[in-house]
Scaffold this motif. Structure first.
Motif, PDB file in Angstrom:
ATOM      1  N   MET A   1       0.850  -1.178   0.000  1.00  0.00           N
ATOM      2  CA  MET A   1       0.000   0.000   0.000  1.00  0.00           C
ATOM      3  C   MET A   1       0.894   1.240   0.000  1.00  0.00           C
ATOM      4  N   LEU A   2       0.582   2.165  -0.857  1.00  0.00           N
ATOM      5  CA  LEU A   2       1.416   3.364  -0.999  1.00  0.00           C
ATOM      6  C   LEU A   2       1.456   4.209   0.263  1.00  0.00           C
ATOM      7  N   HIS A   3       0.361   4.252   1.004  1.00  0.00           N
ATOM      8  CA  HIS A   3       0.335   5.054   2.232  1.00  0.00           C
ATOM      9  C   HIS A   3       1.362   4.527   3.223  1.00  0.00           C
ATOM     10  N   LYS A   4       1.461   3.213   3.343  1.00  0.00           N
ATOM     11  CA  LYS A   4       2.450   2.595   4.237  1.00  0.00           C
ATOM     12  C   LYS A   4       3.865   2.949   3.780  1.00  0.00           C
ATOM     13  N   GLU A   5       4.103   2.897   2.472  1.00  0.00           N
ATOM     14  CA  GLU A   5       5.419   3.261   1.941  1.00  0.00           C
ATOM     15  C   GLU A   5       5.738   4.724   2.234  1.00  0.00           C
ATOM     16  N   TRP A   6       4.742   5.578   2.078  1.00  0.00           N
ATOM     17  CA  TRP A   6       4.914   7.009   2.350  1.00  0.00           C
ATOM     18  C   TRP A   6       5.288   7.227   3.822  1.00  0.00           C
ATOM     19  N   LEU A   7       4.599   6.535   4.727  1.00  0.00           N
ATOM     20  CA  LEU A   7       4.923   6.661   6.154  1.00  0.00           C
ATOM     21  C   LEU A   7       6.349   6.191   6.424  1.00  0.00           C
ATOM     22  N   GLY A   8       6.764   5.147   5.737  1.00  0.00           N
ATOM     23  CA  GLY A   8       8.099   4.606   5.925  1.00  0.00           C
ATOM     24  C   GLY A   8       9.215   5.584   5.586  1.00  0.00           C
ATOM     25  N   MET A   9       8.885   6.623   4.831  1.00  0.00           N
ATOM     26  CA  MET A   9       9.891   7.631   4.492  1.00  0.00           C
ATOM     27  C   MET A   9      10.210   8.540   5.672  1.00  0.00           C
ATOM     28  N   THR A  10       9.296   8.608   6.647  1.00  0.00           N
ATOM     29  CA  THR A  10       9.511   9.505   7.787  1.00  0.00           C
ATOM     30  C   THR A  10       9.465   8.802   9.136  1.00  0.00           C
ATOM     31  N   TRP A  11       8.822   7.662   9.218  1.00  0.00           N
ATOM     32  CA  TRP A  11       8.730   6.948  10.492  1.00  0.00           C
ATOM     33  C   TRP A  11       9.965   6.075  10.686  1.00  0.00           C
ATOM     34  N   LYS A  12      10.513   6.099  11.885  1.00  0.00           N
ATOM     35  CA  LYS A  12      11.668   5.240  12.178  1.00  0.00           C
ATOM     36  C   LYS A  12      11.243   3.785  12.279  1.00  0.00           C
ATOM     37  N   LYS A  13      10.043   3.555  12.833  1.00  0.00           N
ATOM     38  CA  LYS A  13       9.551   2.188  12.991  1.00  0.00           C
ATOM     39  C   LYS A  13       8.066   2.160  12.652  1.00  0.00           C
ATOM     40  N   TYR A  14       7.683   1.285  11.751  1.00  0.00           N
ATOM     41  CA  TYR A  14       6.280   1.128  11.363  1.00  0.00           C
ATOM     42  C   TYR A  14       5.620   0.084  12.250  1.00  0.00           C
ATOM     43  N   THR A  15       4.426   0.377  12.731  1.00  0.00           N
ATOM     44  CA  THR A  15       3.593  -0.621  13.395  1.00  0.00           C
ATOM     45  C   THR A  15       2.170  -0.490  12.863  1.00  0.00           C
ATOM     46  N   GLN A  16       1.467  -1.584  12.846  1.00  0.00           N
ATOM     47  CA  GLN A  16       0.071  -1.553  12.402  1.00  0.00           C
ATOM     48  C   GLN A  16      -0.765  -0.679  13.327  1.00  0.00           C
ATOM     49  N   GLU A  17      -0.486  -0.729  14.618  1.00  0.00           N
ATOM     50  CA  GLU A  17      -1.251   0.067  15.577  1.00  0.00           C
ATOM     51  C   GLU A  17      -1.086   1.561  15.313  1.00  0.00           C
ATOM     52  N   ALA A  18       0.138   1.981  15.028  1.00  0.00           N
ATOM     53  CA  ALA A  18       0.385   3.394  14.733  1.00  0.00           C
ATOM     54  C   ALA A  18      -0.279   3.802  13.415  1.00  0.00           C
ATOM     55  N   HIS A  19      -0.275   2.897  12.447  1.00  0.00           N
ATOM     56  CA  HIS A  19      -0.906   3.186  11.161  1.00  0.00           C
ATOM     57  C   HIS A  19      -2.418   3.345  11.353  1.00  0.00           C
ATOM     58  N   ARG A  20      -3.014   2.466  12.148  1.00  0.00           N
ATOM     59  CA  ARG A  20      -4.446   2.591  12.456  1.00  0.00           C
ATOM     60  C   ARG A  20      -4.745   3.920  13.153  1.00  0.00           C
ATOM     61  N   ALA A  21      -3.904   4.291  14.096  1.00  0.00           N
ATOM     62  CA  ALA A  21      -4.105   5.544  14.823  1.00  0.00           C
ATOM     63  C   ALA A  21      -4.022   6.733  13.871  1.00  0.00           C
ATOM     64  N   MET A  22      -3.074   6.701  12.946  1.00  0.00           N
ATOM     65  CA  MET A  22      -2.958   7.768  11.961  1.00  0.00           C
ATOM     66  C   MET A  22      -4.216   7.828  11.107  1.00  0.00           C
ATOM     67  N   ALA A  23      -4.688   6.685  10.668  1.00  0.00           N
ATOM     68  CA  ALA A  23      -5.901   6.639   9.843  1.00  0.00           C
ATOM     69  C   ALA A  23      -7.098   7.202  10.595  1.00  0.00           C
TER      70      ALA A  23
END
Length: 59
Positions: A1-23
């Motif tokens: 998913m492009l949104h996840k890739e976009w977050l990966g450009m600025t987030w040091k660590k990706y988690t599903q929980e953080a992605h849900r919170a952002m959404a």
């Protein structure tokens, strides 16, 4: 998913929980909602649902 890739450009660590919170911010924080719905009404909710769907698929 492009949104996840976009977050990966600025987030040091990706988690599903953080992605849900952002959404969820896209629909619960009026600043995000106004930004995403500015040209396409309902866009913020669509984005939130799409992220929730994809994050759930990855679980």
């Amino acid at each position: 998913m492009l949104h996840k890739e976009w977050l990966g450009m600025t987030w040091k660590k990706y988690t599903q929980e953080a992605h849900r919170a952002m959404a969820n911010l896209y629909i619960s924080d009026e600043r995000f909602k106004l930004y995403y719905d500015r040209e396409v009404p309902g866009c913020a909710e669509l984005l939130q649902k799409a992220i929730e769907y994809h994050v759930g698929k990855d679980a």
